[in-house]
Write an enzyme that holds these catalytic residues in place. Structure first.
Site, mmCIF file in Angstrom:
data_model
loop_
_atom_site.group_PDB
_atom_site.id
_atom_site.type_symbol
_atom_site.label_atom_id
_atom_site.label_comp_id
_atom_site.label_asym_id
_atom_site.label_seq_id
_atom_site.Cartn_x
_atom_site.Cartn_y
_atom_site.Cartn_z
ATOM 1 N N HIS A 483 56.458 24.165 -3.116
ATOM 2 C CA HIS A 483 55.710 24.183 -4.377
ATOM 3 C C HIS A 483 55.098 22.822 -4.697
ATOM 4 C CE1 HIS A 483 55.285 23.940 -8.811
ATOM 5 N NE2 HIS A 483 54.815 25.161 -8.663
ATOM 6 N N ARG A 575 30.537 26.791 -11.985
ATOM 7 C CA ARG A 575 31.340 27.632 -12.873
ATOM 8 C C ARG A 575 31.398 27.015 -14.271
ATOM 9 N NH1 ARG A 575 34.474 31.220 -10.073
ATOM 10 N NH2 ARG A 575 34.748 32.150 -12.119
#
Length: 605
Positions: A483, A575
């Site tokens: 992670h 975006r």
């Protein structure tokens, strides 16, 4: 839209109702890859559940104008929403269709993970959100995965747990930071036969730290994959050169424990391993060969580097999930021409944003209470001790031979260079200096201020808000697919994992330099000032003349200068919602309602 759809009827184009994880599992199964069978409870079913239970407005109102930077309010909203979902009843019609599909899945003749005992198959129940693992946002570990679920009532509860996990604090925070509207994100649920792996891990068809497309990186450990993807252990690490088929790097770590099924209760349990097994190399030559072959096949199918989770049960390799690598820089300039053309053709047929994938890790494991009998997996490992190490030559790998040269192995003892105090594995390249903040539990996350160095045993998805404030991250455990590594690469900050002793050697308030290019921590500021970050430079690449103009999808405004050095003809898509999230910081309608139109215009400009 149907309540249930089987993997065999799903492809990567079906993300809208199946979610990223399920769409990719169906795609792999249709490509004749070894994927455990299963079905998906569609995203439409989740939406129908909200409406039938009459809780949609309540959920949306709790999220409206929520300040995700206020931890107490974020946690409170999350707790309330999850409670509302879990305590709401699934309609009899939906419950019946899920139960019928479960009966069908359990009636198969293929035995995987205890299917022949009691009523029903052991299954893994995993969230598959319609906005997870985007090409520029991995959403790693944001939603729930439940293992060893058995029985219809347990399954229905697990489905609701997955639905509720769409509103974990970390998931709400991450969607807000990435500019996704909560009400437009839905959740499907994957129900898949459980693979009781005695070996498992992660495979990258690219070097995840250097983005070298000519390398395959494999991490492996004993038991289920939870310990690898959560970063609780430092797994074995292998690197294979795609061009020559040679194993160029091998690091065998001590893996002191594994996760496996409790044979008496059917739960996932943690088992401590003997020193002999803990230090034993996990993968054999045949297994390395087959994993590399599967990796190349999946990468070729998607025409993009992949992050693949796998498991081995009863000698058979299973592909558990795949997703596109989300942290690549200037990859297309390195790609073979055939792969570039195949990818271009794929993108012409469908938008790349449809190629979503599963979450990178499963750090949040919930297990059902069931009874089972099964062959003792620990006895299998006892046999592994007597298995010979990888031989000098692996089987034929396409046109090349995977040869095991005297690959570099982890030295027993390492001499640190002058000024160095800790050494580990650089998993997200870069160099930063700052003050140490050691985090032992989630309650201490408020210690992390902008520019601090976060030092911990291993990060979890709940630490993401603090990780975004950190200048660098150092952990005791983990490999390049854990992670901490994945999120750090996405955030673009230096990260060193697998140090074993960082939390013992380093102290709160110490000024250190994290050199994640070399995997070394130095005392004081060395070669970089506090607050300054040095990343690996992308060298200018000469423009390649092509008949088709190439334009980049720019998702993060702050990386415009970096992207400008890529061999492209311009920006094809910017975006705007990401600009709102990163530069404006508030929803346009909220600013308009407050009469702050000029603030919106000024920040946007």
């Amino acid at each position: 839209m149907a309540t249930i759809v089987w993997f065999k009827d799903i492809s990567k184009r079906d993300i809208g109702f199946a979610g990223g994880k399920a769409a990719n599992l169906g795609e792999l199964l249709r490509a004749n890859l070894p994927v455990p069978n299963g079905f998906v409870v569609t995203a439409n079913t989740y939406d129908k559940f909200l409406d039938e239970a009459g809780i949609r407005d309540q959920v949306n109102n709790l999220l409206k104008n929520l300040n995700v930077e206020d931890t107490d309010k974020l946690n409170s909203a999350s707790k309330t929403i999850k409670s509302v979902i879990i305590n709401s009843e699934i309609s009899s019609q939906i419950a019946k269709e899920i139960a019928t599909a479960y009966d069908k899945l359990s009636s198969g003749t293929i035995r995987i993970a205890g299917a022949s005992f009691e009523s029903g198959e052991f299954v893994a129940v995993r969230s598959s959100a319609t906005a997870e693992d985007l090409p520029d946002a991995s959403f790693a570990g944001q939603q729930r995965t439940l293992l060893n679920v058995k029985g219809k009532s347990e399954l229905l509860n697990a489905v609701k747990e997955c639905w509720a996990s769409l509103y974990e604090p970390r998931a709400i925070f991450y969607r807000t930071q990435k500019g996704f509207e909560h009400e437009k994100v839905s959740m499907s649920v994957v129900v898949q036969k459980m693979v009781d792996s005695y070996k498992s891990g992660v495979l990258f068809t690219i070097d995840p730290t250097t983005n070298d497309l000519n390398k395959i990186a494999i991490e492996a450990a004993w038991g289920l994959g939870e310990a690898v993807v959560s970063g609780e252990i430092t797994p074995d690490y292998y690197v294979i050169d795609k061009r020559t088929g040679k194993l160029v790097l091998k690091k065998i770590s001590e893996k002191p424990f594994m996760y496996t099924r409790d044979l008496e209760k059917g739960r996932t349990k943690k088992v401590n391993l003997s020193q002999e097994i803990a230090k034993k190399q996990v993968l054999t030559d045949d297994e390395l060969f087959m994993l590399a072959k599967f990796g190349k096949r999946i990468e070729d199918h998607y025409a993009w580097p992949q992050d693949i989770e796998w498991g081995i049960e009863d000698g058979q390799i299973f592909i558990l999930q795949t997703r596109p690598v989300t942290t690549i820089k200037s990859v297309e300039s390195q790609m073979p021409a055939t792969l570039v053309m195949k990818r271009a053709a794929t993108q012409a047929a469908e938008d790349i944003e449809e190629i979503l994938e599963t979450e990178t890790g499963i750090p949040n494991i919930e297990v059902a209470t069931v009874e089972a009998e099964h062959e003792d997996i620990e006895s299998i490992l006892e046999k592994e001790v007597a298995t010979p190490e990888v031989s000098e030559t692996l089987p034929e790998f396409e046109e090349t031979i995977l040869e095991i040269e005297k690959a570099e192995e982890s030295p027993k003892e390492e001499t640190l260079p002058a000024g160095a105090i800790v050494k580990g594995f650089g998993s997200s390249p870069g160099k930063s200096a700052g003050r140490v903040k050691i985090i032992s539990n989630l309650e201490e996350l408020s210690k992390i201020q902008k520019g601090d160095i976060l030092v911990t045993a291993m990060t979890t998805p709940d630490m993401v808000p603090a990780m975004e404030r950190a200048a660098a991250i150092v952990t005791n455990e983990g490999g390049v697919t854990c992670h901490a590594a994945i999120v750090s690469r996405e955030l673009g900050i230096p990260c060193i994992v697998g140090t074993r002793n960082a939390t013992k050697i380093l102290q709160d308030g110490m000024l250190i330099t994290v050199d994640a290019i070399k995997g070394i921590v130095y005392a004081g500021a060395v070669g970089v000032q506090v607050g300054e970050e040095k990343q690996l430079e992308i060298t200018q690449i000469s423009q390649i003349t092509t008949a088709t103009k190439l334009y980049v999808n720019l998702g993060v405004p702050s990386r415009a200068e970096e992207v400008s050095r890529l061999p492209v003809d311009g920006v094809g898509l910017m975006r705007e919602e990401f600009i709102f999230a990163s530069a404006v910081g508030e929803h346009p309608l909220s600013l308009i309602e407050k009469g702050q139109e000029q603030k919106f215009i000024d920040n946007l400009a």
